[in-house]
Design a protein around this motif. Structure first.
Motif, PDB file in Angstrom:
ATOM      1  N   LEU A  41      27.071   0.243  25.529  1.00 47.37           N
ATOM      2  CA  LEU A  41      27.921   0.785  26.587  1.00 47.37           C
ATOM      3  C   LEU A  41      28.313  -0.300  27.579  1.00 47.37           C
ATOM      4  O   LEU A  41      29.302  -0.165  28.298  1.00 47.37           O
ATOM      5  CB  LEU A  41      27.190   1.916  27.321  1.00 47.37           C
ATOM      6  CG  LEU A  41      26.870   3.164  26.487  1.00 47.37           C
ATOM      7  CD1 LEU A  41      26.085   4.172  27.322  1.00 47.37           C
ATOM      8  CD2 LEU A  41      28.144   3.794  25.946  1.00 47.37           C
ATOM      9  N   HIS A  42      27.518  -1.361  27.632  1.00 42.73           N
ATOM     10  CA  HIS A  42      27.801  -2.510  28.498  1.00 42.73           C
ATOM     11  C   HIS A  42      27.452  -3.771  27.720  1.00 42.73           C
ATOM     12  O   HIS A  42      26.519  -3.781  26.919  1.00 42.73           O
ATOM     13  CB  HIS A  42      26.975  -2.458  29.789  1.00 42.73           C
ATOM     14  CG  HIS A  42      27.181  -1.226  30.593  1.00 42.73           C
ATOM     15  ND1 HIS A  42      28.190  -1.084  31.511  1.00 42.73           N
ATOM     16  CD2 HIS A  42      26.485  -0.057  30.620  1.00 42.73           C
ATOM     17  CE1 HIS A  42      28.122   0.105  32.076  1.00 42.73           C
ATOM     18  NE2 HIS A  42      27.090   0.747  31.552  1.00 42.73           N
ATOM     19  N   PRO A  64      21.332  -0.027  32.657  1.00 39.95           N
ATOM     20  CA  PRO A  64      19.955   0.232  32.205  1.00 39.95           C
ATOM     21  C   PRO A  64      19.668  -0.381  30.837  1.00 39.95           C
ATOM     22  O   PRO A  64      20.563  -0.616  30.034  1.00 39.95           O
ATOM     23  CB  PRO A  64      19.911   1.769  32.125  1.00 39.95           C
ATOM     24  CG  PRO A  64      21.049   2.248  32.963  1.00 39.95           C
ATOM     25  CD  PRO A  64      22.113   1.207  32.816  1.00 39.95           C
ATOM     26  N   TYR A  65      18.390  -0.643  30.590  1.00 42.86           N
ATOM     27  CA  TYR A  65      17.948  -1.067  29.267  1.00 42.86           C
ATOM     28  C   TYR A  65      16.574  -0.472  29.013  1.00 42.86           C
ATOM     29  O   TYR A  65      15.908   0.030  29.929  1.00 42.86           O
ATOM     30  CB  TYR A  65      17.942  -2.588  29.122  1.00 42.86           C
ATOM     31  CG  TYR A  65      17.305  -3.362  30.246  1.00 42.86           C
ATOM     32  CD1 TYR A  65      15.923  -3.465  30.377  1.00 42.86           C
ATOM     33  CD2 TYR A  65      18.099  -4.010  31.193  1.00 42.86           C
ATOM     34  CE1 TYR A  65      15.343  -4.191  31.394  1.00 42.86           C
ATOM     35  CE2 TYR A  65      17.533  -4.749  32.225  1.00 42.86           C
ATOM     36  CZ  TYR A  65      16.154  -4.837  32.321  1.00 42.86           C
ATOM     37  OH  TYR A  65      15.575  -5.553  33.345  1.00 42.86           O
ATOM     38  N   THR A  66      16.137  -0.546  27.770  1.00 41.94           N
ATOM     39  CA  THR A  66      14.993   0.246  27.322  1.00 41.94           C
ATOM     40  C   THR A  66      13.717   0.051  28.135  1.00 41.94           C
ATOM     41  O   THR A  66      13.148   1.027  28.640  1.00 41.94           O
ATOM     42  CB  THR A  66      14.687  -0.068  25.844  1.00 41.94           C
ATOM     43  OG1 THR A  66      14.580  -1.499  25.677  1.00 41.94           O
ATOM     44  CG2 THR A  66      15.777   0.448  24.942  1.00 41.94           C
ATOM     45  N   CYS A 119      18.672   3.229  27.000  1.00 40.43           N
ATOM     46  CA  CYS A 119      18.907   2.111  26.085  1.00 40.43           C
ATOM     47  C   CYS A 119      20.321   1.552  26.198  1.00 40.43           C
ATOM     48  O   CYS A 119      20.545   0.376  25.915  1.00 40.43           O
ATOM     49  CB  CYS A 119      18.614   2.523  24.645  1.00 40.43           C
ATOM     50  SG  CYS A 119      19.840   3.638  23.910  1.00 40.43           S
ATOM     51  N   GLY A 120      21.292   2.375  26.584  1.00 36.64           N
ATOM     52  CA  GLY A 120      22.666   1.901  26.700  1.00 36.64           C
ATOM     53  C   GLY A 120      23.298   1.535  25.377  1.00 36.64           C
ATOM     54  O   GLY A 120      24.266   0.765  25.331  1.00 36.64           O
ATOM     55  N   ILE A 121      22.792   2.089  24.286  1.00 35.63           N
ATOM     56  CA  ILE A 121      23.290   1.771  22.952  1.00 35.63           C
ATOM     57  C   ILE A 121      23.529   3.076  22.183  1.00 35.63           C
ATOM     58  O   ILE A 121      22.630   3.893  22.052  1.00 35.63           O
ATOM     59  CB  ILE A 121      22.295   0.892  22.175  1.00 35.63           C
ATOM     60  CG1 ILE A 121      22.041  -0.418  22.925  1.00 35.63           C
ATOM     61  CG2 ILE A 121      22.798   0.614  20.764  1.00 35.63           C
ATOM     62  CD1 ILE A 121      20.951  -1.280  22.310  1.00 35.63           C
ATOM     63  N   HIS A 123      23.293   9.708  30.988  1.00 32.07           N
ATOM     64  CA  HIS A 123      22.529   9.120  32.088  1.00 32.07           C
ATOM     65  C   HIS A 123      23.159   7.824  32.585  1.00 32.07           C
ATOM     66  O   HIS A 123      23.024   7.485  33.765  1.00 32.07           O
ATOM     67  CB  HIS A 123      21.082   8.868  31.654  1.00 32.07           C
ATOM     68  CG  HIS A 123      20.176   8.514  32.788  1.00 32.07           C
ATOM     69  ND1 HIS A 123      19.911   9.375  33.830  1.00 32.07           N
ATOM     70  CD2 HIS A 123      19.486   7.373  33.077  1.00 32.07           C
ATOM     71  CE1 HIS A 123      19.098   8.801  34.695  1.00 32.07           C
ATOM     72  NE2 HIS A 123      18.827   7.576  34.267  1.00 32.07           N
ATOM     73  N   ASP A 124      23.831   7.113  31.695  1.00 37.15           N
ATOM     74  CA  ASP A 124      24.500   5.878  32.117  1.00 37.15           C
ATOM     75  C   ASP A 124      25.525   6.168  33.202  1.00 37.15           C
ATOM     76  O   ASP A 124      25.683   5.377  34.140  1.00 37.15           O
ATOM     77  CB  ASP A 124      25.181   5.216  30.920  1.00 37.15           C
ATOM     78  CG  ASP A 124      25.875   3.921  31.301  1.00 37.15           C
ATOM     79  OD1 ASP A 124      25.190   2.880  31.363  1.00 37.15           O
ATOM     80  OD2 ASP A 124      27.100   3.945  31.544  1.00 37.15           O
TER      81      ASP A 124
END
Length: 258
Positions: free
Chosen positions: A40-41, A139-141, A190-192, A210-211
């Motif tokens: 997503l980013h 965000p990330y995991t 996770c943004g994935i 949530h992103d």
């Protein structure tokens, strides 16, 4: 009672969510650049937009996990592990366990939504407490639970305790519940958007949902955590969105008019 490995159910229930957190987060990290077309980013955005270093996030999360394990063990001591009355010495049926899990999900979601929305709109609590989590604009995991220790206590410790006690689940059942909740929370950060991810298929409350909350334009929306989006819909804080492909690869979440 012992669930194997020579450890009691209570000790496993306290430790497994921590182990699961780092293993599941590590799986995403191991995928590396193979996920770039599903992000997503971009990694560049992650490095430039976030307001806290990865090292600080790791230290913060490890500290929270230490507190989490200690408080979980204390909870089992105080409650006797919920192994009393109808649950003492009796294996629970599938229906009983399923009911406990659903009840626990609803309790946790209701509590998290209420607290999350309250501390976000309270200027003092946001500035000195909740803003720490939002330093992760992207965000990330392994930053899933990065937050102020007081917020972690109010949200995760108390919220988890209420879900455990009021649902009537045993420590053994709680191993399943809190491990699943941990995986879900990590995945939400996770943004994935990997194709075929069951969390994205089965839950509307997922990493794209949530992103949106972590972005400036979506901060006052999508407070729901960890499983469902019902409270956002019922109480008017749901922000609809679309997921679109980026020209340079990956995806982006765009708010849409309802």
């Amino acid at each position: 009672m012992s669930a194997g490995l020579g450890l009691s159910d209570e000790i496993l229930a306290a430790l497994m969510p921590v182990v699961v957190y780092w293993v599941y987060a590590g799986m995403y990290m191991a995928l590396g650049s193979s996920c770039d077309n599903y992000r997503l980013h971009s990694k560049k955005d992650q490095d430039e937009m976030n307001l806290v270093s990865r090292g600080a996030v790791v230290k913060g999360v490890l500290f929270l996990h230490i507190i989490q394990v200690i408080t979980a063990l204390l909870l089992f001591v105080v409650t006797g592990g919920n192994d009393t009355g109808a649950y003492a010495g009796q294996p629970s049926s599938f229906i009983v366990i399923a009911r406990q899990l659903v009840v626990a999900m609803l309790i946790m979601d209701t509590y998290h939504y209420s607290l999350h929305r309250f501390i976000f709109h309270n200027k003092f609590l946001y500035k000195y407490i909740h803003a720490r989590h939002h330093r992760l604009v992207v965000p990330y995991t392994f930053g899933a639970i990065y937050s102020h220790p007081l917020e972690a206590f109010l949200s995760d410790t108390i919220g988890g305790s209420l879900a455990f006690v009021l649902s009537g689940m045993s420590p053994r059942t709680s191993i399943l519940f809190f491990s699943f909740a941990t995986i879900k929370n990590v995945d939400d950060h996770c943004g994935i958007l990997l194709p075929g991810n069951p969390f994205h298929i089965l839950f509307r409350n997922n990493t794209a949902y949530h992103d949106l909350h972590h972005q400036l334009y979506g901060g006052k929306y999508n407070f729901s955590q960890t499983f469902f989006v019902m409270w956002d819909r019922i109480l008017g804080t749901h922000m609809p969105y679309s997921v679109e492909k980026r020209e340079k690869g990956g995806f982006q979440v765009r708010p849409t008019l309802s």
